[in-house]
Design an enzyme around this catalytic site. Sequence first.
Site, PDB file in Angstrom:
ATOM      1  N   HIS A  31     -68.361 -24.086  19.154  1.00 57.80           N
ATOM      2  CA  HIS A  31     -67.657 -24.345  20.661  1.00 57.80           C
ATOM      3  C   HIS A  31     -68.310 -23.920  22.018  1.00 57.80           C
ATOM      4  O   HIS A  31     -68.039 -24.508  22.937  1.00 57.80           O
ATOM      5  CB  HIS A  31     -66.107 -23.735  20.486  1.00 57.80           C
ATOM      6  CG  HIS A  31     -66.212 -22.344  20.805  1.00 57.80           C
ATOM      7  ND1 HIS A  31     -65.805 -21.477  19.762  1.00 57.80           N
ATOM      8  CD2 HIS A  31     -65.972 -21.782  21.915  1.00 57.80           C
ATOM      9  CE1 HIS A  31     -65.763 -20.291  20.244  1.00 57.80           C
ATOM     10  NE2 HIS A  31     -65.785 -20.413  21.458  1.00 57.80           N
TER      11      HIS A  31
ATOM     12  N   THR B 228     -65.518 -15.141  17.493  1.00 55.77           N
ATOM     13  CA  THR B 228     -65.219 -16.582  17.763  1.00 55.77           C
ATOM     14  C   THR B 228     -64.063 -16.735  18.475  1.00 55.77           C
ATOM     15  O   THR B 228     -63.848 -17.955  19.109  1.00 55.77           O
ATOM     16  CB  THR B 228     -65.176 -17.333  16.300  1.00 55.77           C
ATOM     17  OG1 THR B 228     -65.529 -18.816  16.466  1.00 55.77           O
ATOM     18  CG2 THR B 228     -64.210 -16.843  15.711  1.00 55.77           C
TER      19      THR B 228
ATOM     20  N   ASP C 183     -67.662 -23.305  12.816  1.00 58.10           N
ATOM     21  CA  ASP C 183     -67.714 -22.791  14.318  1.00 58.10           C
ATOM     22  C   ASP C 183     -69.031 -21.912  14.544  1.00 58.10           C
ATOM     23  O   ASP C 183     -69.044 -21.035  15.237  1.00 58.10           O
ATOM     24  CB  ASP C 183     -66.377 -22.280  14.891  1.00 58.10           C
ATOM     25  CG  ASP C 183     -66.616 -22.143  16.369  1.00 58.10           C
ATOM     26  OD1 ASP C 183     -67.214 -23.074  16.870  1.00 58.10           O
ATOM     27  OD2 ASP C 183     -65.934 -21.358  16.984  1.00 58.10           O
TER      28      ASP C 183
ATOM     29  N   GLY D 155     -65.025 -29.261  -6.739  1.00 58.57           N
ATOM     30  CA  GLY D 155     -64.537 -30.524  -6.957  1.00 58.57           C
ATOM     31  C   GLY D 155     -62.901 -30.291  -7.423  1.00 58.57           C
ATOM     32  O   GLY D 155     -62.417 -31.549  -8.252  1.00 58.57           O
TER      33      GLY D 155
ATOM     34  N   ILE E 265     -59.572 -15.739  20.025  1.00 66.03           N
ATOM     35  CA  ILE E 265     -58.680 -14.619  20.355  1.00 66.03           C
ATOM     36  C   ILE E 265     -57.264 -15.402  19.884  1.00 66.03           C
ATOM     37  O   ILE E 265     -57.382 -16.590  20.008  1.00 66.03           O
ATOM     38  CB  ILE E 265     -58.644 -14.056  21.463  1.00 66.03           C
ATOM     39  CG1 ILE E 265     -58.646 -15.064  22.646  1.00 66.03           C
ATOM     40  CG2 ILE E 265     -60.023 -13.247  21.937  1.00 66.03           C
ATOM     41  CD1 ILE E 265     -58.583 -14.582  24.053  1.00 66.03           C
TER      42      ILE E 265
ATOM     43  N   GLY F  51     -66.184 -15.935  26.731  1.00 70.04           N
ATOM     44  CA  GLY F  51     -67.686 -15.497  27.099  1.00 70.04           C
ATOM     45  C   GLY F  51     -68.099 -14.560  26.080  1.00 70.04           C
ATOM     46  O   GLY F  51     -69.321 -14.338  25.932  1.00 70.04           O
ATOM     47  N   ASN F  52     -67.262 -13.991  25.128  1.00 70.08           N
ATOM     48  CA  ASN F  52     -67.636 -13.092  24.101  1.00 70.08           C
ATOM     49  C   ASN F  52     -68.119 -14.000  23.038  1.00 70.08           C
ATOM     50  O   ASN F  52     -68.627 -13.529  22.120  1.00 70.08           O
ATOM     51  CB  ASN F  52     -66.472 -12.317  23.710  1.00 70.08           C
ATOM     52  CG  ASN F  52     -66.533 -11.000  24.670  1.00 70.08           C
ATOM     53  OD1 ASN F  52     -65.569 -10.672  25.231  1.00 70.08           O
ATOM     54  ND2 ASN F  52     -67.614 -10.076  24.417  1.00 70.08           N
ATOM     55  N   SER F  53     -67.635 -15.272  23.040  1.00 71.34           N
ATOM     56  CA  SER F  53     -67.742 -16.149  21.736  1.00 71.34           C
ATOM     57  C   SER F  53     -69.418 -16.156  21.744  1.00 71.34           C
ATOM     58  O   SER F  53     -70.192 -16.608  22.455  1.00 71.34           O
ATOM     59  CB  SER F  53     -67.368 -17.578  22.407  1.00 71.34           C
ATOM     60  OG  SER F  53     -65.890 -17.473  22.291  1.00 71.34           O
TER      61      SER F  53
END
Length: 473
Positions: free
Chosen positions: A120, A240, A150, A277, A242, A222-224
Amino acid sequence: MIRRLSIQSIQFAFLLASASLASLAFAPSSAFADPPPAVATRPPPSAATPGAAEARRLSDAFVAVAEHVSPSVVQIDITARDEQETVPNLFNRNQDSPVARGTGSGVVFSTDGAILTNNHVIDHSLTISVRLRDGRIFPAKLLGRDPGTDLAVVKIDAAGLTAAKFADSDAARVGEWTVAIGSPFGLGYTVTTGVLSAKGRGALGMNLIEDYLQTDASINPGNSGGPLCDLNGNVLGINTMIVGHGTGIGFAVPSNLARRVADQLIKTGRVQRAWIGVGVQDLSPELAAAKKVDVRAGVLVNSVVDNGPAKKANVKPGDIIASIGGKRVTDTRELVRNTIAHEVGQTVVLEIVRDGKHYGASAVLGAKPEPAVPPLPVQQQGVPQAGLGLSVRDLSPQQTSQSGLSGKPIAVVTSINPGSSADRAGLKPGDVIIEANGIAEPNSAQLVEAAKGGQLLLLVRRRDQSFYATMKK
């Protein structure tokens, strides 16, 4: 060299000493043959007390982690088209610019410039640049991304970088200290601390694969993409997301999963996940009672894919999968986590409960069918473009007069090639070129002539606003 500090050695002594007794003053009196004995007082706490020494040792551990890990942390700066419905909230919009700008974080994965971050962070990107701890800035290309977890990997043309060391997230203990490093709100190399609050969090509805570490270390936009570390300076996870604002609840992709995804993205640009499966569901107390098993006996198979690995292993709807590859399964997230920890093509043993009896079944794991990940604008930069990637025509004198310009033919953008330099500069059809490399109100012929040098500095008018943009072949 980072110093290791065991959690067990830390004794919290925030204020161990109770209030000391006040000294009593006695006046000399003939009633006393000798002066009264002095009342003993406790010395005030000092740096020499055991509690303060332990607190100082913990502080030194945090300092050591920050110094050790920060060279492996980067700030990632992004530009994207300024479209309200597509640009995520990590971007800052400027009404005088056709592009939005955003900031995230990343972790140096290899010394040759591969950097792990969140999908993201780079989603919708027109351009990606990486700012290193020493202040150097590099343009980056996207090697691959995996929306399911992500995660994404970008690459810069640099060598000799300090690659982060990854911990075994499976061995991490709930309650141990964690340190988060990143660029919240663009404030580079911010260090926050907390504890590992929980493991195996899921069912948040954000991504296909949800198996998060939870922490109360402060994490903000911004920590992502930045690291969540242990006290040995090793990466436990990739921060990733919060929950809410100011809640103190943050989530990170576990390091073991992040490392596997990064390895595949670097090698092939895409991710293949192991798959057996089956469709499964958790055992409710009612289903467990009907099956005459414990509620944590495994997961209930409700469908089997034709010609899939489970079908070939004779797994049937109504079976309970109790373990895979020797690891116990108690819910659907554990089945997914334990399955994707294996490689596609690997043979695993399934423990099946059917009619109260336990069976073993060997299954050759397949690749989970997933739709192709669509390319981003930044990935189209490598596609050969004609010129700078824009087409223009001249506005008529009447049209330019109506726009408040000189009344002579002026170049207007008619089309943009996706991923081109013009696209990355944020130009759109309908933009009027009111200056090109110092030439005021150029017509299309003058614009073509100015572009022969391979670079343009444009002043562009869009509706009632103007902005500068640069383009380069």
